[in-house]
Design a protein around this motif. Structure first.
Motif, PDB file in Angstrom:
ATOM      1  N   VAL A  10      35.038  29.094  63.734  1.00 34.34           N
ATOM      2  CA  VAL A  10      36.272  29.879  63.797  1.00 34.34           C
ATOM      3  C   VAL A  10      36.107  30.953  64.859  1.00 34.34           C
ATOM      4  O   VAL A  10      35.172  31.754  64.804  1.00 34.34           O
ATOM      5  CB  VAL A  10      36.595  30.511  62.429  1.00 34.34           C
ATOM      6  N   LEU A  11      36.992  30.955  65.829  1.00 39.80           N
ATOM      7  CA  LEU A  11      36.900  31.898  66.929  1.00 39.80           C
ATOM      8  C   LEU A  11      37.537  33.234  66.566  1.00 39.80           C
ATOM      9  O   LEU A  11      38.400  33.320  65.692  1.00 39.80           O
ATOM     10  CB  LEU A  11      37.575  31.317  68.174  1.00 39.80           C
ATOM     11  N   ARG A  12      37.107  34.270  67.243  1.00 40.55           N
ATOM     12  CA  ARG A  12      37.664  35.599  67.009  1.00 40.55           C
ATOM     13  C   ARG A  12      39.119  35.646  67.446  1.00 40.55           C
ATOM     14  O   ARG A  12      39.563  34.838  68.270  1.00 40.55           O
ATOM     15  CB  ARG A  12      36.873  36.653  67.789  1.00 40.55           C
ATOM     16  N   GLU A  13      39.856  36.611  66.926  1.00 41.18           N
ATOM     17  CA  GLU A  13      41.245  36.803  67.363  1.00 41.18           C
ATOM     18  C   GLU A  13      41.256  37.097  68.857  1.00 41.18           C
ATOM     19  O   GLU A  13      40.497  37.929  69.347  1.00 41.18           O
ATOM     20  CB  GLU A  13      41.891  37.951  66.588  1.00 41.18           C
ATOM     21  N   GLY A  14      42.091  36.374  69.577  1.00 36.86           N
ATOM     22  CA  GLY A  14      42.185  36.548  71.021  1.00 36.86           C
ATOM     23  C   GLY A  14      41.209  35.703  71.812  1.00 36.86           C
ATOM     24  O   GLY A  14      41.302  35.632  73.043  1.00 36.86           O
ATOM     25  N   GLN A  15      40.256  35.074  71.127  1.00 34.65           N
ATOM     26  CA  GLN A  15      39.259  34.248  71.827  1.00 34.65           C
ATOM     27  C   GLN A  15      39.814  32.841  72.039  1.00 34.65           C
ATOM     28  O   GLN A  15      40.342  32.214  71.114  1.00 34.65           O
ATOM     29  CB  GLN A  15      37.974  34.165  71.015  1.00 34.65           C
ATOM     30  N   GLY A  16      39.698  32.336  73.253  1.00 32.03           N
ATOM     31  CA  GLY A  16      40.191  31.008  73.566  1.00 32.03           C
ATOM     32  C   GLY A  16      39.118  29.941  73.430  1.00 32.03           C
ATOM     33  O   GLY A  16      37.935  30.234  73.264  1.00 32.03           O
TER      34      GLY A  16
END
Length: 206
Positions: free
Chosen positions: A175-181
């Motif tokens: 799961v990527l961080r918020e804003g991470q593409g």
């Protein structure tokens, strides 16, 4: 793989996720007439070279196929079929053709990307059958299927406020961080897929 008779239930399940994802008319039509997932099935039966051939046919001006046909053939709907209650879960996966065409990468690389990247668009389970591992089984089957076809990346997105991050981690997804593409390292130029701040990505190498 979903069958023609599953269409109405699949449409309802996917719409019930509340994510705004619906079964597009072209996919519903392809499911109804048996075209959905044909390239996937051919690749599983004959090997990944069959997919390369399908791509070449779609790219050729003289070919009988088209890129739209290829996208439909590479998409799939998996269902969980209960012996007494029929279809109780559904998963929709398809190559992100629109995204790839807008990344600024060479046209042929974008076309080849249809055979490398798959997006898990939606997974849904009937409320009375949740907590039984059905969604997890659908996700695992999707990963196994496209891994067998030698895809490199599976990804999807979810609402940042949904609280689903822990669930996707339990499925072995990053799961990527918020804003991470999602970085795409398989192309000759730097590329990535991004979303607005209200959503987050999950991804995994296949």
């Amino acid at each position: 793989m979903a069958q023609v008779g599953d269409l109405e239930t699949v449409q309802r399940l996917i719409a019930s996720t509340g994510s705004g994802v619906n079964l597009e008319n072209r996919l519903a039509d392809a499911m109804a007439d048996g075209r959905l997932g044909t390239a996937v099935m051919k690749g599983l039966a004959e090997g990944e070279e069959a997919l390369t051939y399908e791509m070449a046919v779609a790219a050729s001006p003289e070919g009988e196929g088209s890129v739209d046909d290829l996208i439909i053939g590479l998409s799939c709907i998996l269902v969980a079929d209960h012996p007494s209650h029929g279809v109780v879960g559904a998963l929709l996966a398809l190559p992100p053709a629109r995204v790839l065409s807008n990344l600024g990468i060479p046209e042929m690389e974008a076309l080849a990307g249809l055979l490398k990247i798959i997006k898990l668009n939606a997974v849904a389970v009937e409320p009375t059958h949740r907590s039984g591992g059905i969604a997890a089984a659908l996700i695992a089957t999707c990963r196994q299927l496209y891994s067998q076809l030698r895809y490199l990346l599976l990804y999807g997105q979810f609402s940042a406020r949904s609280g689903l991050d822990a669930y996707y981690r339990r499925q072995g997804l990053t799961v990527l961080r918020e804003g991470q593409g999602v970085k795409l390292t398989m192309f000759s130029v730097p590329a990535g897929i991004y979303t607005d701040p209200s959503e987050r990505f999950f991804a995994c190498d296949l």
